[in-house]
Design a protein around this motif. Sequence first.
Motif, PDB file in Angstrom:
ATOM      1  N   SER A   1       0.799  -1.126   0.082  1.00 36.01           N
ATOM      2  CA  SER A   1      -0.033  -0.046   0.154  1.00 36.01           C
ATOM      3  C   SER A   1       0.794   1.193   0.049  1.00 36.01           C
ATOM      4  CB  SER A   1      -0.657  -0.159   1.269  1.00 36.01           C
ATOM      5  OG  SER A   1      -0.141   0.085   2.369  1.00 36.01           O
ATOM      6  N   GLY A   2       2.013   1.257   0.802  1.00 39.02           N
ATOM      7  CA  GLY A   2       2.984   2.291   0.703  1.00 39.02           C
ATOM      8  C   GLY A   2       3.350   2.621  -0.777  1.00 39.02           C
TER       9      GLY A   2
ATOM     10  N   THR B   1      11.601   6.172   3.966  1.00 35.28           N
ATOM     11  CA  THR B   1      10.439   6.551   4.422  1.00 35.28           C
ATOM     12  C   THR B   1      10.776   6.792   6.034  1.00 35.28           C
ATOM     13  OG1 THR B   1       9.640   4.350   4.866  1.00 35.28           O
ATOM     14  CG2 THR B   1       8.805   5.565   2.980  1.00 35.28           C
ATOM     15  N   PRO B   2       9.927   7.596   6.695  1.00 36.06           N
ATOM     16  CA  PRO B   2      10.436   7.876   8.032  1.00 36.06           C
ATOM     17  C   PRO B   2      10.667   6.746   8.899  1.00 36.06           C
ATOM     18  CG  PRO B   2       8.569   9.746   7.271  1.00 36.06           C
ATOM     19  CD  PRO B   2       8.852   8.192   6.326  1.00 36.06           C
ATOM     20  N   ASP B   3       9.674   5.787   8.769  1.00 33.54           N
ATOM     21  CA  ASP B   3       9.839   4.634   9.579  1.00 33.54           C
ATOM     22  C   ASP B   3      10.674   3.556   9.270  1.00 33.54           C
ATOM     23  OD1 ASP B   3       8.380   3.508   7.418  1.00 33.54           O
ATOM     24  OD2 ASP B   3       6.760   2.868   8.561  1.00 33.54           O
ATOM     25  N   GLY B   4      11.451   3.754   8.073  1.00 29.76           N
ATOM     26  CA  GLY B   4      12.479   2.949   7.412  1.00 29.76           C
ATOM     27  C   GLY B   4      12.093   1.736   6.998  1.00 29.76           C
TER      28      GLY B   4
ATOM     29  N   GLY C   1       7.791  12.900   3.964  1.00 34.99           N
ATOM     30  CA  GLY C   1       8.449  12.469   5.028  1.00 34.99           C
ATOM     31  C   GLY C   1       9.741  11.773   4.728  1.00 34.99           C
ATOM     32  N   ALA C   2       9.899  11.380   3.498  1.00 40.58           N
ATOM     33  CA  ALA C   2      10.987  10.353   3.066  1.00 40.58           C
ATOM     34  C   ALA C   2      12.248  11.355   2.843  1.00 40.58           C
ATOM     35  CB  ALA C   2      10.738   9.696   1.776  1.00 40.58           C
ATOM     36  N   ARG C   3      13.523  10.814   3.111  1.00 46.13           N
ATOM     37  CA  ARG C   3      14.620  11.698   3.165  1.00 46.13           C
ATOM     38  C   ARG C   3      15.761  10.541   2.433  1.00 46.13           C
ATOM     39  NH1 ARG C   3      11.420  14.812   3.816  1.00 46.13           N
ATOM     40  NH2 ARG C   3      11.200  16.325   5.579  1.00 46.13           N
ATOM     41  N   PRO C   4      16.409  11.319   1.780  1.00 45.25           N
ATOM     42  CA  PRO C   4      17.619  10.771   0.989  1.00 45.25           C
ATOM     43  C   PRO C   4      18.639  10.086   1.924  1.00 45.25           C
ATOM     44  CG  PRO C   4      18.058  13.159   0.783  1.00 45.25           C
ATOM     45  CD  PRO C   4      16.741  12.728   1.470  1.00 45.25           C
TER      46      PRO C   4
END
Length: 164
Positions: free
Chosen positions: A3-4, A95-98, A61-64
């Motif tokens: 779903s993500g 994503t923020p939660d990895g 919220g995703a970061r490189p």
Amino acid sequence: MRSGFLEILNALHDRHVEFVIVGGVAAALHGGSRVTFDLDLVPNLAPASWQAAVDLLYSLGARPRIPEPVERIRDVEHVRRWRREKGMLAPSFRTPDGSMEVDLLVGESDAFDALRQRAVAVNVDRRTFLVASIDDLISMKRRAGRPRDLLDIAELRNIRERLD
């Protein structure tokens, strides 16, 4: 498809980002069975499309994974220089939660137009996405040469034979 992944794909589509889905998600959309935890995309490096992709990932919220400021990552010419000088093929965003990564395969972007022309249109969640052709996926996986890619190649060849 996780779903993500669908949330990210829908958001990219809705922001008119140009990309072709490749990697494990593309293989799954063709009927492959391997589970993947990253979303591989070949982006169009046209500045507006690239910047929209980066901005969207940041808004989610995703970061490189590389320690670079957003201004440098949004700068297509800077990203092209990374590719030439450092051999960086894909800025990866986590994503923020990895739990998920999105890889923007800039190393394949020089062939974006040809990849897009050969891509298959797939409808998912009332949107149409471009998915790399089986032959292009096999070629990319052959170049990567990792053990799991070699397994994917065998499965993709079987899918192609069934479709033919």
